[in-house]
Design an enzyme around this catalytic site. Structure first.
Site, PDB file in Angstrom:
ATOM      1  N   HIS A 101       0.840  -1.212   0.000  1.00  0.00           N
ATOM      2  CA  HIS A 101       0.000   0.000   0.000  1.00  0.00           C
ATOM      3  C   HIS A 101       0.869   1.253   0.000  1.00  0.00           C
ATOM      4  O   HIS A 101       0.378   2.343   0.277  1.00  0.00           O
ATOM      5  CB  HIS A 101      -0.892   0.021   1.247  1.00  0.00           C
ATOM      6  CG  HIS A 101      -1.791  -1.175   1.371  1.00  0.00           C
ATOM      7  ND1 HIS A 101      -2.927  -1.318   0.591  1.00  0.00           N
ATOM      8  CD2 HIS A 101      -1.718  -2.280   2.147  1.00  0.00           C
ATOM      9  CE1 HIS A 101      -3.515  -2.464   0.904  1.00  0.00           C
ATOM     10  NE2 HIS A 101      -2.803  -3.073   1.825  1.00  0.00           N
ATOM     11  N   SER A 102       2.134   1.101  -0.303  1.00  0.00           N
ATOM     12  CA  SER A 102       3.122   2.161  -0.081  1.00  0.00           C
ATOM     13  C   SER A 102       2.846   3.451  -0.869  1.00  0.00           C
ATOM     14  O   SER A 102       2.838   3.458  -2.107  1.00  0.00           O
ATOM     15  CB  SER A 102       4.500   1.617  -0.474  1.00  0.00           C
ATOM     16  OG  SER A 102       5.457   2.653  -0.489  1.00  0.00           O
ATOM     17  N   ASN A 103       2.666   4.539  -0.129  1.00  0.00           N
ATOM     18  CA  ASN A 103       2.549   5.852  -0.777  1.00  0.00           C
ATOM     19  C   ASN A 103       3.885   6.249  -1.406  1.00  0.00           C
ATOM     20  O   ASN A 103       3.913   6.964  -2.413  1.00  0.00           O
ATOM     21  CB  ASN A 103       2.143   6.913   0.248  1.00  0.00           C
ATOM     22  CG  ASN A 103       0.744   6.700   0.776  1.00  0.00           C
ATOM     23  OD1 ASN A 103      -0.134   6.213   0.060  1.00  0.00           O
ATOM     24  ND2 ASN A 103       0.524   7.045   2.042  1.00  0.00           N
ATOM     25  N   HIS A 104       4.956   5.785  -0.797  1.00  0.00           N
ATOM     26  CA  HIS A 104       6.295   6.114  -1.304  1.00  0.00           C
ATOM     27  C   HIS A 104       6.534   5.483  -2.674  1.00  0.00           C
ATOM     28  O   HIS A 104       6.930   6.165  -3.634  1.00  0.00           O
ATOM     29  CB  HIS A 104       7.344   5.647  -0.297  1.00  0.00           C
ATOM     30  CG  HIS A 104       8.725   5.552  -0.846  1.00  0.00           C
ATOM     31  ND1 HIS A 104       9.417   6.656  -1.283  1.00  0.00           N
ATOM     32  CD2 HIS A 104       9.543   4.482  -1.053  1.00  0.00           C
ATOM     33  CE1 HIS A 104      10.609   6.267  -1.732  1.00  0.00           C
ATOM     34  NE2 HIS A 104      10.702   4.967  -1.602  1.00  0.00           N
ATOM     35  N   LEU A 105       6.284   4.158  -2.794  1.00  0.00           N
ATOM     36  CA  LEU A 105       6.503   3.508  -4.099  1.00  0.00           C
ATOM     37  C   LEU A 105       5.562   4.097  -5.148  1.00  0.00           C
ATOM     38  O   LEU A 105       5.923   4.219  -6.322  1.00  0.00           O
ATOM     39  CB  LEU A 105       6.299   1.990  -3.988  1.00  0.00           C
ATOM     40  CG  LEU A 105       7.397   1.215  -3.247  1.00  0.00           C
ATOM     41  CD1 LEU A 105       7.099  -0.286  -3.286  1.00  0.00           C
ATOM     42  CD2 LEU A 105       8.783   1.487  -3.824  1.00  0.00           C
TER      43      LEU A 105
END
Ligand SMILES: *Cc1c(COP(=O)(O)O)cnc(C)c1O
Length: 312
Positions: free
Chosen positions: A70-74
């Protein structure tokens, strides 16, 4: 089309008029990092900006980093790679799952490798990157979450953005910041840019034991800053990514009252923690506070059904 060195765009600042804010007698404005760009937004985009400049300066052909499903970073990294014509590689925690985030990562052209849980735990070892850089030569590695001093420095832009818009929201000045803290990198960036002039409150999205204060202090020390006017507030409500009925109802009520979309992991928890802080008299009436909407709305999709169930 923006060039490879393009910096994040302008995040609008506006007043946040909520009954509990009015009752406490404070003045609250919100800096909308969720509104910078349809894809390149949120604090993750600001945290990436200096990493991307370093990648461009070194002539990197691609970017490689890690995160969860769920990574906002990726998500921000994959979107940035697509926009600026750089290949992207994502090293993911756990075993292959389909989430709305993972579907976007693929659509943005990111190459995905699932590391399992044990494999992901190796990420702090000094030799971790070697095989991945052999496999993806010329790729610039970016730490988890876009952290480090480069990540913090990218967030210094927020201070300039707020100062440039204060007049538009009828404020002469402001007294402090309130924002969600995961690793605390964004908070550290603000504290560095403020050089001790204003208080920065970080509402912890995870349990307090996670070494956030140590991480923030290390970043401030690296930046040569001795004054440490920041405070971490417990806000995780039972753990990172855990939601309860109070949070779910607060999220929907606040969205309806303000028109500002929120997500439950960071932004709604941070605002709910502010409400509780004010209820306990944490801030003097007249205090002028900037709440940073750190974005992350892409992650809301996977949580929506649970939130609706909890709220009813
Ligand atoms: C990652 C994230 C944070 C936490 O940022 P840190 O710099 O790790 O403290 C806060 N809000 C959102 C929406 C995020 O995606």
């Amino acid at each position: 089309m923006p060039g490879p060195l393009s910096l994040p765009g302008r995040a609008p600042l506006h007043r946040l008029d909520l009954d509990w804010v009015r009752r406490a007698g404070i003045e609250l404005a919100v800096l909308r990092l969720d509104r910078v760009d349809p894809e390149l937004s949120g604090n993750k985009w600001f945290k990436l900006s200096h990493h991307l400049q370093a990648a461009a300066a070194s002539g990197a052909s691609g970017l490689i980093s890690l995160g969860g499903a769920h990574s906002n970073h990726l998500h921000a990294l994959a979107a940035a790679g697509r926009r600026f014509g750089l290949a992207t590689v994502g090293l993911l925690r756990g075993h292959a799952v389909e989430t709305p985030t993972v579907a976007d990562l693929r659509r943005f052209g990111m190459t995905l490798h699932w590391l399992g849980y044990d494999g992901y735990r190796q990420r702090h070892r000094p030799d971790f990157w070697t095989p991945w850089l052999d496999r993806h030569p010329g790729h610039h590695p970016i730490p988890e979450g876009g952290g480090g001093l480069a990540g913090a420095r990218g967030c210094a832009a927020l201070v300039e953005q707020v100062r440039g818009q204060l007049g538009e929201v009828g404020l002469d000045d402001y007294d402090g910041w309130w924002l969600a803290a995961g690793t605390g990198t964004t908070l550290a960036g603000l504290a560095i840019a403020e050089a001790g002039q204003r208080m920065v409150y970080g509402a912890l999205a995870g349990p307090p034991s996670h070494g956030v204060a140590e991480g923030v202090d290390a970043l401030l020390a690296q930046a040569g800053q001795v004054r440490r006017p920041y405070r971490l507030i417990e806000a995780s409500r039972g753990g990172f990514g855990r939601f309860d009925q109070t949070l779910a109802r607060f999220l929907f009520e606040t969205e309806a009252a303000s028109g500002v979309p929120l997500e439950p992991v960071y932004t709604a928890k941070a605002l709910l923690a502010l409400r509780e802080f004010l209820q306990h008299g944490g801030l003097e009436p007249g205090t002028r506070l900037v709440f940073v909407h750190t974005g992350g709305l892409q992650g809301r999709r996977a949580a929506d059904a649970e939130l609706r169930r909890l709220a009813t």
